[in-house]
Design an enzyme around this catalytic site. Structure first.
Site, short mmCIF file in Angstrom:
data_model
loop_
_atom_site.label_atom_id
_atom_site.label_comp_id
_atom_site.label_asym_id
_atom_site.label_seq_id
_atom_site.Cartn_x
_atom_site.Cartn_y
_atom_site.Cartn_z
N CYS A 1 9.97 1.63 3.15
CA CYS A 1 10.90 0.50 3.22
C CYS A 1 12.28 0.95 3.67
CB CYS A 1 10.96 -0.22 1.89
SG CYS A 1 11.17 0.86 0.51
N LYS B 1 -0.79 -6.06 -9.67
CA LYS B 1 -1.74 -6.27 -8.57
C LYS B 1 -1.53 -5.19 -7.52
CE LYS B 1 -2.69 -8.95 -4.55
NZ LYS B 1 -2.91 -7.65 -3.96
N GLY C 1 6.98 -6.07 -0.75
CA GLY C 1 6.10 -6.38 0.37
C GLY C 1 6.91 -6.88 1.54
N GLY C 2 6.27 -7.68 2.39
CA GLY C 2 6.94 -8.18 3.59
C GLY C 2 7.67 -9.50 3.33
N GLU D 1 10.99 -4.99 11.79
CA GLU D 1 10.55 -3.86 10.98
C GLU D 1 9.15 -3.48 11.46
OE1 GLU D 1 9.54 -4.36 6.78
OE2 GLU D 1 10.34 -2.37 6.42
N GLU E 1 11.66 -6.85 -3.13
CA GLU E 1 12.06 -5.65 -2.38
C GLU E 1 11.26 -5.67 -1.08
OE1 GLU E 1 12.19 -2.66 -0.50
OE2 GLU E 1 11.03 -1.60 -2.03
N LEU E 2 11.96 -5.89 0.06
CA LEU E 2 11.25 -6.30 1.27
C LEU E 2 11.46 -5.41 2.50
CD1 LEU E 2 12.15 -10.09 0.94
CD2 LEU E 2 10.26 -8.85 -0.09
N TRP F 1 0.80 -1.23 0.00
CA TRP F 1 0.00 0.00 0.00
C TRP F 1 0.82 1.27 0.00
CZ3 TRP F 1 1.12 -2.44 4.66
CH2 TRP F 1 1.70 -1.64 5.62
N ASN F 2 2.06 1.20 0.48
CA ASN F 2 2.83 2.44 0.64
C ASN F 2 3.49 2.81 -0.69
OD1 ASN F 2 4.54 0.13 0.97
ND2 ASN F 2 6.17 1.50 1.54
O1 TXE Z 1 2.57 -6.88 3.23
P1 TXE Z 1 2.34 -8.09 2.27
P2 TXE Z 1 1.63 -6.38 4.39
C1 TXE Z 1 6.49 -5.15 5.66
C2 TXE Z 1 6.10 -4.28 6.82
C3 TXE Z 1 4.69 -4.66 7.05
C4 TXE Z 1 4.70 -6.12 6.73
C5 TXE Z 1 3.39 -6.69 6.30
O2 TXE Z 1 6.88 -4.62 7.93
O3 TXE Z 1 4.29 -4.43 8.37
O4 TXE Z 1 5.62 -6.24 5.67
O5 TXE Z 1 2.74 -5.83 5.38
C6 TXE Z 1 0.28 -9.30 -1.71
N1 TXE Z 1 1.18 -14.16 -2.99
N2 TXE Z 1 6.39 -4.45 4.41
O6 TXE Z 1 0.89 -7.45 5.10
O7 TXE Z 1 1.37 -9.04 2.83
C7 TXE Z 1 -0.64 -8.35 -0.98
O8 TXE Z 1 -1.97 -8.52 -1.42
C8 TXE Z 1 1.36 -13.04 -3.70
C9 TXE Z 1 7.59 -3.86 3.90
O9 TXE Z 1 0.80 -5.35 3.80
O10 TXE Z 1 3.67 -8.55 1.89
C10 TXE Z 1 -0.03 -7.01 -1.35
O11 TXE Z 1 -0.41 -6.63 -2.66
N3 TXE Z 1 1.06 -11.81 -3.23
C11 TXE Z 1 7.45 -3.50 2.48
C12 TXE Z 1 1.47 -7.34 -1.35
O12 TXE Z 1 1.56 -8.76 -1.46
C13 TXE Z 1 0.57 -11.73 -1.98
C14 TXE Z 1 6.16 -2.93 2.08
C15 TXE Z 1 2.23 -6.89 -0.10
O13 TXE Z 1 1.58 -7.42 1.03
C16 TXE Z 1 0.38 -12.88 -1.19
C17 TXE Z 1 5.04 -3.62 2.67
C18 TXE Z 1 0.70 -14.14 -1.74
N4 TXE Z 1 0.56 -15.28 -1.05
C19 TXE Z 1 5.19 -4.30 3.81
N5 TXE Z 1 -0.09 -12.47 0.02
C20 TXE Z 1 8.54 -2.68 1.88
N6 TXE Z 1 9.33 -3.27 1.00
O14 TXE Z 1 8.65 -1.51 2.11
C21 TXE Z 1 -0.19 -11.13 -0.02
N7 TXE Z 1 0.20 -10.67 -1.24
#
Ligand code: TXE
Length: 489
Positions: A282, A173, A226-227, A381, A248-249, A149-150
């Site tokens: 991130c 997505k 994402g995470g 994090e 990129e995590l 989302w960010n």
């Molecule tokens: O991320 P998710 P979340 C870290 C940060 C945060 C934590 C969780 O610490 O608190 O991760 O965040 C999609 N297969 N970062 O829960 O779940 C999901 O729909 C494929 C750091 O929001 O990783 C969304 O579009 N995709 C980071 C995307 O993955 C899947 C930024 C990210 O969601 C999936 C964000 C699956 N099985 C969070 N499950 C950074 N790099 O800055 C979910 N998604």
């Protein structure tokens, strides 16, 4: 209530299922979002796959692809304010930040537009007579781009830009948390004139959308932000299609401050590093590692700045810190701060929900003194406005603490000693080192991390090549019959 649609194969549709999106500043539902399920994802990937070989896309010259990207860049620049207001409404990120960031996103598309017709193959000086050998550089195929989302428009641009410059097609997505700006951006993609199916933008949840997308047999390339936990799912899913994956995590980025630095300037950089974007970045500089002799001085300066931060409505230009994107995120931060205080961390400021914002997902800018304590806030994090302070004596200890993390995305070093700065740059384990500055980005510069912060780079020339694959072509120039067929030539 507003409602948004998927953009699939050149057409907008609300889809069969929808979900409600909440404005984080008010805690109230403000829009209905389409929710892609397995069938929608399958249809979308097939559309992207078809578009790859559609003459309307495949036969465009690289220069023409570049021109489409320039047009998209102009449209993003012209619509930056509207997109920014949507991002702010759906994610709570402050309007000062979203409007500036989206205006700059246009520059990312311009950078990739310029690269489209510079992706050359090669002619090789082959070590065999009567043979011409060259490399064709071709698009890698269908790209699954997944963003959180960010900074959605920014994180989408560093995937879409190079993918389109290289001639790929994309299924993007958007996060289920705050997808409005990307779904609105789809209108600009259509207006720019990309043929149907080349760019598809959907949203949905992990299990029924993200998983299906990343394991789809027609996907060749996955670009994920994402995470780390989700990233592991993505890699396991990619074992199905053997797609090339970049991740990129995020991180737990150290900001190392030596006593010889300009402490007032440094304090501003530290504030920018941890409290900008309400800490949901991130590259957030969430671990301040400060030389012991100036620690108290530095912490005092930071506390004064943190307490003076204007918390408020993210749509108000005067606001400096807005809400977290979700109640889940706010609750997570609260829980980790509570654990850290129980572990012995000392509260310098913040540490609570601010008064007067009962409805939104607000959390005050927080500083925790974690010196000599195993504080979870200094290890996990948090993705929120929480700074953990640690201290050191001497460069070796500074490096040891800075590298004492499984992450390795960004880092900052503040010193007026040039040779020390070079030593720190060499020894810090991170994909980005900012010296006497923090949180600067550019399309020209690769972005990505070491270790648990992921793999691969976004931005810079390298990232465009990562959306191509080479084909080695051997052409025999001799008219003589092929000699001994049982010997490899
Ligand atoms: O991320 P998710 P979340 C870290 C940060 C945060 C934590 C969780 O610490 O608190 O991760 O965040 C999609 N297969 N970062 O829960 O779940 C999901 O729909 C494929 C750091 O929001 O990783 C969304 O579009 N995709 C980071 C995307 O993955 C899947 C930024 C990210 O969601 C999936 C964000 C699956 N099985 C969070 N499950 C950074 N790099 O800055 C979910 N998604």
């Amino acid at each position: 209530m507003r409602s948004f649609e998927h953009y699939i194969d050149g057409t907008f549709s609300a889809g069969t299922q929808q979900f409600e999106s909440v404005n984080p500043a008010t805690g109230e539902t403000w829009a209905l979002m389409p929710r892609a399920g397995a069938e929608d994802v399958d249809r979308t990937v097939k559309a992207a796959h078809r578009a790859l070989s559609d003459p309307a896309w495949r036969n465009l010259t690289a220069t023409q692809r570049g021109k489409l990207l320039y047009k998209l860049a102009d449209l993003v620049a012209a619509n930056a304010q509207t997109l920014a207001e949507l991002e702010t409404a759906d994610t709570g990120k402050i309007i000062r930040e979203t409007s500036a960031q989206i205006a700059y996103v246009a520059e990312y598309y311009r950078y990739y537009a310029g690269l489209a017709d510079k992706l050359q193959g090669a002619h090789l000086p082959i070590d065999k007579p009567d043979m011409e050998v060259w490399l064709r550089r071709e698009p890698i195929g269908v790209v699954a781009a997944i963003v959180p989302w960010n900074s959605q428009l920014f994180l989408a641009a560093v995937k879409l830009g190079p993918a389109l410059a290289a001639g790929c097609s994309v299924v993007l997505k958007a996060s289920e948390d705050g997808p409005a700006p990307l779904l609105a951006f789809a209108k600009l993609v259509q207006e720019a004139g990309f043929p149907p199916g080349v760019v598809n933008i959907i949203t949905g949840f992990g299990p029924d959308c993200g998983s299906v997308l990343t394991s789809h047999p027609l996907v060749s390339r996955i670009a994920f932000t994402g995470g780390p936990e989700t990233a592991r799912h993505v890699m396991r899913n990619a074992a199905n299609n053997l797609a090339h994956v970049t991740l990129e995590l995020g991180g737990k980025s150290p900001v190392v401050v030596f006593g010889d630095a300009d402490l007032d300037s440094t304090a501003n950089a530290v504030v920018a590093g941890i409290f900008a974007a309400t800490g949901q970045s991130c590259v957030a500089g969430s671990r301040l590692i400060v030389e012991r002799r100036v620690k108290d001085q530095m912490v005092q300066k930071l506390a004064a700045k943190a307490k003076a931060i204007r918390i408020g409505d993210p749509q108000d230009r005067a606001t400096e810190v807005g809400p977290l994107a979700t109640a889940r995120q706010r609750d997570h931060i609260e829980a980790v701060v509570a654990q850290s205080l129980s572990a012995g961390a000392k509260l310098v400021c913040g540490g609570a929900r601010p008064e007067g914002f009962a409805k939104g997902f607000y959390y005050s800018p927080t500083i925790l003194d974690c010196d000599g304590v195993n504080s979870p806030s200094a290890e996990k994090e948090l993705f929120g406005p929480v700074l953990s302070v640690l201290s050191f004596d001497g460069e070796q200890e500074a490096i040891r603490i800075a590298n004492d993390t499984p992450f390795g995305l960004a880092s900052g070093v503040f010193t007026s000693n040039l040779s020390r700065a070079h030593r720190m740059v060499r020894d810090i384990h991170a994909g980005i080192v900012w010296v006497n500055t923090y949180r600067a980005v550019s399309p020209i510069v690769p972005f990505g991390g070491f270790g648990m912060s992921g793999t691969g780079r976004e931005g810079g020339l390298e990232s465009v090549l990562d959306y191509t694959r080479t084909k080695s072509v051997w052409l025999r120039t001799s008219d003589d019959p092929i000699p001994d067929p049982f010997v490899m030539r």
